[in-house]
Design an enzyme around this catalytic site. Sequence first.
Site, PDB file in Angstrom:
ATOM      1  N   ASP A 163       7.504   0.636   3.756  1.00 58.55           N
ATOM      2  CA  ASP A 163       8.729   1.116   4.391  1.00 58.55           C
ATOM      3  C   ASP A 163       9.688  -0.020   4.728  1.00 58.55           C
ATOM      4  OD1 ASP A 163       7.070   0.064   6.318  1.00 58.55           O
ATOM      5  OD2 ASP A 163       7.399   1.654   7.783  1.00 58.55           O
ATOM      6  N   GLU A 190      -2.037  -3.423  15.089  1.00 66.47           N
ATOM      7  CA  GLU A 190      -1.235  -4.531  15.624  1.00 66.47           C
ATOM      8  C   GLU A 190      -1.938  -5.237  16.770  1.00 66.47           C
ATOM      9  OE1 GLU A 190       2.737  -3.260  16.564  1.00 66.47           O
ATOM     10  OE2 GLU A 190       3.471  -3.850  14.580  1.00 66.47           O
ATOM     11  N   PHE A 217       0.861  -1.189   0.000  1.00 65.81           N
ATOM     12  CA  PHE A 217       0.000   0.000   0.000  1.00 65.81           C
ATOM     13  C   PHE A 217       0.893   1.234   0.000  1.00 65.81           C
ATOM     14  CE2 PHE A 217      -2.206   3.349   2.360  1.00 65.81           C
ATOM     15  CZ  PHE A 217      -3.460   3.357   1.790  1.00 65.81           C
ATOM     16  N   ALA A 218       0.668   2.160  -0.935  1.00 63.93           N
ATOM     17  CA  ALA A 218       1.506   3.354  -1.030  1.00 63.93           C
ATOM     18  C   ALA A 218       0.646   4.584  -1.266  1.00 63.93           C
ATOM     19  CB  ALA A 218       2.517   3.198  -2.156  1.00 63.93           C
ATOM     20  N   ASP A 236      14.750  -3.894  12.688  1.00 65.39           N
ATOM     21  CA  ASP A 236      14.860  -2.440  12.743  1.00 65.39           C
ATOM     22  C   ASP A 236      16.343  -2.094  12.854  1.00 65.39           C
ATOM     23  OD1 ASP A 236      14.942   0.249  13.392  1.00 65.39           O
ATOM     24  OD2 ASP A 236      13.181   0.170  14.684  1.00 65.39           O
ATOM     25  N   HIS A 290       7.576  -9.588  16.188  1.00 67.44           N
ATOM     26  CA  HIS A 290       8.011  -8.196  16.276  1.00 67.44           C
ATOM     27  C   HIS A 290       9.469  -8.146  16.733  1.00 67.44           C
ATOM     28  CE1 HIS A 290       8.137  -3.986  17.439  1.00 67.44           C
ATOM     29  NE2 HIS A 290       6.970  -3.819  16.832  1.00 67.44           N
ATOM     30  N   ALA A 291      10.310  -7.441  15.971  1.00 65.90           N
ATOM     31  CA  ALA A 291      11.753  -7.435  16.235  1.00 65.90           C
ATOM     32  C   ALA A 291      12.086  -6.884  17.616  1.00 65.90           C
ATOM     33  CB  ALA A 291      12.474  -6.633  15.153  1.00 65.90           C
ATOM     34  N   TRP A 294       9.888  -6.483  20.371  1.00 70.23           N
ATOM     35  CA  TRP A 294       9.236  -7.158  21.497  1.00 70.23           C
ATOM     36  C   TRP A 294       9.650  -8.611  21.655  1.00 70.23           C
ATOM     37  CZ3 TRP A 294       7.360  -4.565  25.293  1.00 70.23           C
ATOM     38  CH2 TRP A 294       6.862  -3.279  25.069  1.00 70.23           C
ATOM     39  N   ARG A 329       3.444  10.332   1.228  1.00 76.17           N
ATOM     40  CA  ARG A 329       4.869  10.274   1.537  1.00 76.17           C
ATOM     41  C   ARG A 329       5.422   8.869   1.357  1.00 76.17           C
ATOM     42  NH1 ARG A 329       7.786   9.452   6.288  1.00 76.17           N
ATOM     43  NH2 ARG A 329       5.836   9.240   7.461  1.00 76.17           N
TER      44      ARG A 329
END
Length: 291
Positions: free
Chosen positions: A159, A247, A66-67, A270, A179-180, A182, A70
């Site tokens: 992103d 989330e 989805f884009a 991340d 999740h990186a 958590w 920005r």
Amino acid sequence: MTAKHYFRNYGVEEPQLSTWFKPKKRLDVTTTTDWLAPILWEGTFSTQALEKFYRKRNLTVGLAVFARGRFADEYLEVFLQSANKYFMPGHRVVLYIMTDDYVKRPSMELRPLCTVQLLLMEEEQWWSDTDLIRMKVLGEHIVAHILEEADFLFSMTADLVFQDDFGVETLGTSVAQLHAWWYFRNTRNYPYERRPQSSAYIPFGQGDFFYGGSIIGGTPQRVLDFIRDYMEGVIHDLKIGLNSTFERHLNKFFFLHKPTKLLSPEYGWDPTFNAPPQVHYVKVALHPERS
């Protein structure tokens, strides 16, 4: 399990776990959930065995992104270029780009077996809740044509940047991303929805992992199941004056409907964090300007 070494879920054949998954290769991490679903870390899977299985089946894998605004200007080109190189190499891929009239068709040279579909959105659909609209639009397109076009489907945010092969090891009926941040934290502190009135509510002391919302996948039907559950949950909460996050709704869905395959933090790192020794190869990372 039959002697044919596969089981059938949602009409899609998948290889028997023992033929490709080697959890004992990584004793430094959790490789299997309590419900016996594999958690993919580098070294735990046989790419050769998986390729042998899937190449016979002539699969098509969809990748929806989805884009808008920005995100389209800053991230989409890098996302698509990296996906063209690393997403399901050697297999038929359809890139579904959900966007508006202002985004041009990608000018890059697509690799063999890769095609692009621009899914244009009407102006009145540009709501303030990006997650809500991208799920709504994706759900509409799944029903309209993706169910007939793709055997597996991933939905990702623009992103992200692919940094290594995101291959057939990730295919499954229902695929969730750990999740990186958590994953390496105390499970008691997971940011689940704690208001009992919310449809995303998970009580204290319950829950398995905290899943990230940047990547979800599975069969198109399974992704559609989540979208419908999510939309119903949002509507329920809005009627009583609540507004939980995407989330948190996602984590409630996977709490009730366990994923059949989990992607380790190597598939959504991340780069602002120093990678711990458990992370051997980063397959997908947040765009450096986003992290």
